[in-house]
Design an enzyme around this catalytic site. Structure first.
Site: not given
Lengths: 303, 276
Positions: A43, A69, A71, A127, A189, A215, A242, A263
């Site tokens: 992360k 989140v 970062l 991000c 991406v 997703g 995704g 992910g």
């Protein structure tokens, strides 16, 4: 069958844990490798520790996840210990992901993380969830991409992959800028910007109001980005966005990917998703008479 | 779908001078030891263990300890909150088993629900509840009403019940039952299951006693979490890397003894280690 060489680094299979899902500690990354991942991405780490946004930071539906989140991470100094600890227990390749608020700070953090046993350095410039603090993501600016890569290249010997944004309409052209600046690979991406409003509460659900969509809903967008980037550059691609099934992973490779990030699929299919995708890929390859991934890489461009 | 649904508070009851229960007329349904993510729109969202669940309505018993819970205490009946869940691995509901519950502070919530769910299971309960002082005790009266449960109270300052730690009551129960360990499976009486929820140092002492006396034990482990559904990685424990939101919060003795950080440190919002 799935063995993959990426920048001359051997991967048991092309599936890597994407940055931001699990991956906070060495133990969680080791657990993902135990569940079949070919490699892992930590992360993203920054110069100083960050607590991230207030909750809700993550919501999920059958079609997509949405997160902001913010970062959160323990900071590079603490993070180095986790990276070293991961390598004490695993020989799997480790991708060190970092982010920063300026090109100079990127160089500072890059220098520090390069002292850890990482195999690839990933620069998260895309991000979509911190713009009130950081301004517009660097991933939309050719000048910023060029400057960051040059400054980081000057302080590290690690191969660099730069993580681009599907929010940029000209992602393939930006990938070419990155290649010309000296990037060794492209990660494509990051999440695409989105939001959700709860009608009964009459307000956005994410505390940050907007966030990044990942997703299954992200998959066709990511696939098109990877396809376009492959046509534009000669450096290898880590295709993320995704990927949930073996069929998705093979489609990414046919679009031109070398590694495939996984992910949000952990949400849809559990931590065992890596092994499940591996089995599905092997089955499809067997049915289709595909002996190696090299044989089909970028094959969708021939039609 | 892990997306908050909005529920209106149907009632608010005062449990002790520091704890209120917020009730919702909604069928979760949950198992004892599970939690929901509770969203106070515009403020924050946190995991809260489920203290009551009748099937038709459920209740969350909350201490006002931080900014979000303090704002919760200002809410009234009819105000809206968001819920996702229930999440997590629960305590076991077993027949013909002698339960010993060890509750510290708000840990009495899920263990109170577990005790209620043992109705008709021929499983007697010794309910050991501890607090720093008498005014912080939770659910003593709720459990006393249950015919198959015996309540044992301890307070650190001796203002009610045994003066000292609740784990001292546990050790007495275990040593009275088994004067010379180890016994375990060879004992002909009902098998013991110790269930604990509360401050981690208390839980660690419970784990050590259960290991010493070789009795089964289930422990609710609390770790900071962002999502609640096995994605953020914040609640993964060393060295196993397993998330406490889904593999936990309730884990067994064997797993707890493999978690080297248990009783030593946890991680904060940034992921930094914080020692107990």
């Amino acid at each position: 069958m799935l063995h993959t060489s990426f920048l001359s680094i051997p991967f048991h299979n092309p599936l890597v844990l994407a940055s931001g899902i699990l991956g906070v500690s060495a133990a969680s990354m080791n657990h993902v490798v135990d569940n079949g991942a070919g490699g892992v991405t930590v992360k993203s780490l920054s110069k100083e520790p960050r607590t991230g946004h207030a909750n809700p930071t993550m919501i999920a539906s059958d079609t997509h996840m949405l997160n902001a989140v913010g970062l959160s991470n323990p900071g590079i100094d603490h993070g180095l210990g986790e990276l070293r600890m991961f390598k004490q227990r695993s020989t799997a390749p480790l991708i060190g992901s970092i982010f920063a608020s300026t090109p100079e700070e990127f160089a500072d953090v890059a220098k520090k993380i390069s002292t850890a046993p990482i195999d690839i350095l990933e620069l998260d410039i895309s991000c979509p969830n911190v713009s009130t603090e950081f301004g517009e993501p660097f991933a939309y600016s050719p000048h910023a991409i060029l400057t960051i890569i040059k400054k980081v290249k000057a302080v590290t010997d690690k191969p660099i992959s730069i993580k681009l944004s599907p929010n940029a309409w000209n992602i393939a052209a930006l990938a070419r800028v990155a290649e010309q600046a000296g990037a060794d690979a492209i990660t494509a991406v990051n999440t695409v910007s989105g939001m959700q409003i709860n009608v009964q509460a009459r307000m956005p659900v994410l505390h940050n109001k907007y966030g990044g969509v990942s997703g299954p809903a992200l998959f066709p967008i990511a696939l098109k980005c990877v396809y376009d980037i492959y046509a534009a550059v000669n450096i290898p691609i880590i295709a993320t966005g995704g990927v949930t099934t073996g069929e998705d992973a093979l489609a990414m490779i046919m679009a031109g990917a070398t590694l495939v990030g996984v992910g949000s699929a952990v949400y849809y299919r559990g931590t065992g998703v890596f092994q499940k995708i591996v089995v599905e890929m092997q089955q499809i390859m067997q049915d289709e008479g595909i002996a190696s991934l090299d044989e089909i890489r970028g094959v969708a461009h021939a039609s | 779908m892990d997306n908050p649904i909005i529920l209106k508070i149907s009632a608010i009851t005062q449990e002790n001078p520091h704890v209120k229960t917020f009730w919702f007329d909604y069928e979760l349904p949950s198992k004892p030891g599970q939690f929901v993510m509770l969203w106070l729109p515009g403020v924050d969202q946190k995991p809260i263990s489920i203290a009551y669940d009748t099937g038709e309505c459920f209740g969350l018993s909350i201490f006002a300890v931080g900014p979000m819970t303090q704002q919760l205490f200002a809410l009234k009946r009819g105000d809206k909150l968001g819920i996702t869940g229930p999440y997590g691995n629960p305590f076991s509901v077993r027949e013909n088993t002698r339960y010993i519950m060890v509750a510290g502070g708000y840990g009495a919530g899920p263990l109170g629900l577990l005790t209620e769910r043992l109705a008709g299971k021929q499983s007697p309960v010794d309910f050991c509840v501890g607090a720093r002082s008498r005014d912080l005790l939770l659910f003593e009266e709720r459990i006393e009403k249950i015919p198959y449960a015996t309540v044992h109270v301890s307070t650190n300052d001796g203002s009610k019940g045994h003066k000292g730690y609740v784990t001292e009551i546990l050790e007495k129960l275990l040593s009275d039952k088994y004067p010379s360990p180890p016994f375990g499976d060879t004992d002909t009486t009902q098998k013991i299951l110790v269930c604990t929820c509360g401050p981690e140092m208390m839980e660690k002492a419970v784990l050590n006693l259960c290991t010493k006396y070789n009795v089964d034990c289930q422990i609710s482990v609390e770790r900071y979490m962002k999502c609640g559904f096995n994605i953020c990685g914040q609640c993964c424990v060393d060295p196993l890397g397993i998330p406490m939101c889904s593999v936990g919060p309730v884990i067994d003795r064997e797993t707890a003894n493999k978690i080297t950080e248990f009783g030593l440190y946890h991680r904060d919002k940034a992921g930094r280690k914080v020692e107990y």
